[in-house]
Enzyme design. Structure first.
Site, PDB file in Angstrom:
ATOM      1  N   ASP A 131       0.799  -1.242   0.030  1.00 57.64           N
ATOM      2  CA  ASP A 131       0.044  -0.016   0.160  1.00 57.64           C
ATOM      3  C   ASP A 131       0.981   1.260   0.091  1.00 57.64           C
ATOM      4  O   ASP A 131       2.019   1.043   0.254  1.00 57.64           O
ATOM      5  CB  ASP A 131      -0.956  -0.009   1.068  1.00 57.64           C
ATOM      6  CG  ASP A 131      -0.275  -0.105   2.583  1.00 57.64           C
ATOM      7  OD1 ASP A 131       0.912   0.301   2.582  1.00 57.64           O
ATOM      8  OD2 ASP A 131      -0.809  -0.111   3.563  1.00 57.64           O
ATOM      9  N   GLN A 179     -11.939   6.636  -4.607  1.00 54.07           N
ATOM     10  CA  GLN A 179     -12.422   7.339  -3.498  1.00 54.07           C
ATOM     11  C   GLN A 179     -13.618   8.049  -3.659  1.00 54.07           C
ATOM     12  O   GLN A 179     -14.420   7.720  -4.918  1.00 54.07           O
ATOM     13  CB  GLN A 179     -11.597   8.327  -2.903  1.00 54.07           C
ATOM     14  CG  GLN A 179      -9.837   7.602  -2.410  1.00 54.07           C
ATOM     15  CD  GLN A 179     -10.475   6.983  -1.084  1.00 54.07           C
ATOM     16  OE1 GLN A 179     -11.052   6.998  -0.570  1.00 54.07           O
ATOM     17  NE2 GLN A 179      -9.074   6.271  -0.798  1.00 54.07           N
ATOM     18  N   ASP A 189      -7.394  -7.774   1.779  1.00 53.98           N
ATOM     19  CA  ASP A 189      -6.418  -7.934   2.560  1.00 53.98           C
ATOM     20  C   ASP A 189      -6.988  -7.254   4.031  1.00 53.98           C
ATOM     21  O   ASP A 189      -7.963  -6.503   3.851  1.00 53.98           O
ATOM     22  CB  ASP A 189      -5.335  -6.696   2.546  1.00 53.98           C
ATOM     23  CG  ASP A 189      -5.376  -5.542   2.787  1.00 53.98           C
ATOM     24  OD1 ASP A 189      -4.799  -5.089   3.880  1.00 53.98           O
ATOM     25  OD2 ASP A 189      -6.133  -4.839   2.014  1.00 53.98           O
TER      26      ASP A 189
END
EC number: 2.4.2.29
Length: 380
Positions: free
Chosen positions: A89, A187, A264
């Site tokens: 990330d 987003q 994840d």
């Protein structure tokens, strides 16, 4: 990286990610190795659970041990001795988690090192450079994780800045001549119109895969499901979809129901260290007194090292004594549970019976099946 989509079953997708370092069957769950280790586990033990890809954390590895130490070994794979692919990330979520310790500006984020208090700066360009040195097989763009709750205006400004940072991430990634994969991050908070703008902007820039970010940050599950159902059909079908930081076993099932390929979360490892163990019919709190004299195995359906060798009473004993072995055995089991769940999901899609599996799964854990918006476009 090459993504192959084999088949769909409703919204669920079955495929694989192909890397030089190996193949990842999807839908897939990635164990989290924040500091270059899945806590308490050797790479061989992680691989034995069925994991084919790991997640590393750019932010934490940048602070410790740092880029120079990493480069002395080659890259993160050489440093931690994991032979398979690694996704890192970008550091955006960790910066978001710093709260008042950070200042977000157009050029990037200024904050104090949580280890020693010194002032440091992280930008889209710097994140791409760190991940290049880490040798990440999948690089994530640098973005701002929009907090929840956020009003529409804040979420709009945050999303628009993340889009500008996405362009800068793409440009620096290309300048570095990085031949690995770069994923964009969608987003927009819980606002469908903002998610629309984000998806469109990212697809115009062009990425190897697309992540849905800014979920599992405190919003109701209904909002998470609604956003996934809205966003998923807009992501190109020939690109993998990644739901970041999720989650519980039910969240994995619901993500796959809505077209997600990759997940994840720290939950299986963190919960293991706290004595919360996932089993076929739900969750066991191994430190509870009722397990003190229980000679049965943890989960009779599990084939992990822990379940094949130790009783609930022994695991209870280790937990009550705070023995390191207890945390290790619990982690082995929880990670294997997650990988077995993903294998069941993949098999169900292969056999065109995924929705039947969903109902079987919820019946096992004694929970109702969440509604699925059947009017949403299929993610195929």
């Amino acid at each position: 990286m090459k993504y192959e989509l084999d088949k769909t079953d409703g919204h669920a997708r079955r495929g694989r990610l192909k890397f030089e370092r190996g193949v990842v069957e999807t839908p897939a769950f990635m164990p989290v190795g924040t500091y270059g280790t899945v806590k308490g586990m050797t790479p061989e033990e992680v691989e034995a659970t069925g994991a084919q890809i790991l997640l590393g954390n750019t932010f934490h590895l940048w602070l410790r041990p740092g880029q120079e130490i990493m480069k002395l070994h080659g890259d993160l794979h050489d440093f931690m001795q994991w032979k398979g692919p690694i996704l890192t990330d970008s550091g955006g979520f960790q910066v978001f988690s710093l709260g008042a310790m950070r200042k977000i500006k157009e050029e990037g984020v200024h904050f104090r090192n949580p280890i020693n208090g010194e002032k440091i700066f992280l930008s889209p360009e710097k994140s791409m450079e760190i991940q290049y040195d880490l040798g990440s097989d999948i690089v994530m763009i640098f973005d701002e994780c929009t907090p929840y709750p956020s009003d529409w205006d804040y979420a709009k400004n945050s999303m628009e800045m993340s889009l500008r940072w996405a362009k800068r991430s793409r440009q620096r990634f290309d300048e570095l001549n990085n031949k690995n994969a770069l994923f964009g991050i969608i987003q927009g908070g819980v606002y469908e119109d903002l998610r629309d703008i984000s998806v469109k902007g990212l697809v115009e820039i062009g990425f190897d895969g697309y992540a849905v970010g800014g979920l599992a940050v405190g919003e109701p599950k209904e909002d998470m499901h609604r956003i996934l159902e809205h966003v998923c059909p807009q992501i190109p079908a020939d690109k993998p979809r990644y739901l970041m930081g999720v989650g519980k076993p039910e969240d994995l099932v619901e993500g796959v129901r809505r077209g997600i390929d990759m997940f994840d979360c720290v939950m299986p490892t963190r919960n293991a260290r706290n004595g919360h163990l996932f089993v076929t019919n739900g969750v066991i709190k191994i430190r509870n007194a009722k397990h003190r004299s229980d000679t049965s195995t943890l989960d009779e359906h599990c084939d992990c090292y822990t379940c094949k060798n130790y009783s609930r009473a022994y695991l209870h004993h280790l937990d009550r004594c705070n023995e390191i072995l207890g945390a290790r055995l619990n982690t082995i089991h929880n990670l294997r549970y997650y990988q077995r769940l993903m294998a069941e999901i993949r098999q169900a899609i292969d056999e065109s019976r995924f929705e039947d599996f969903v109902h079987e799964f919820y019946e096992r854990i004694g929970k109702p099946v969440p509604p699925l918006n059947s009017s949403a476009s299929k993610c195929d």
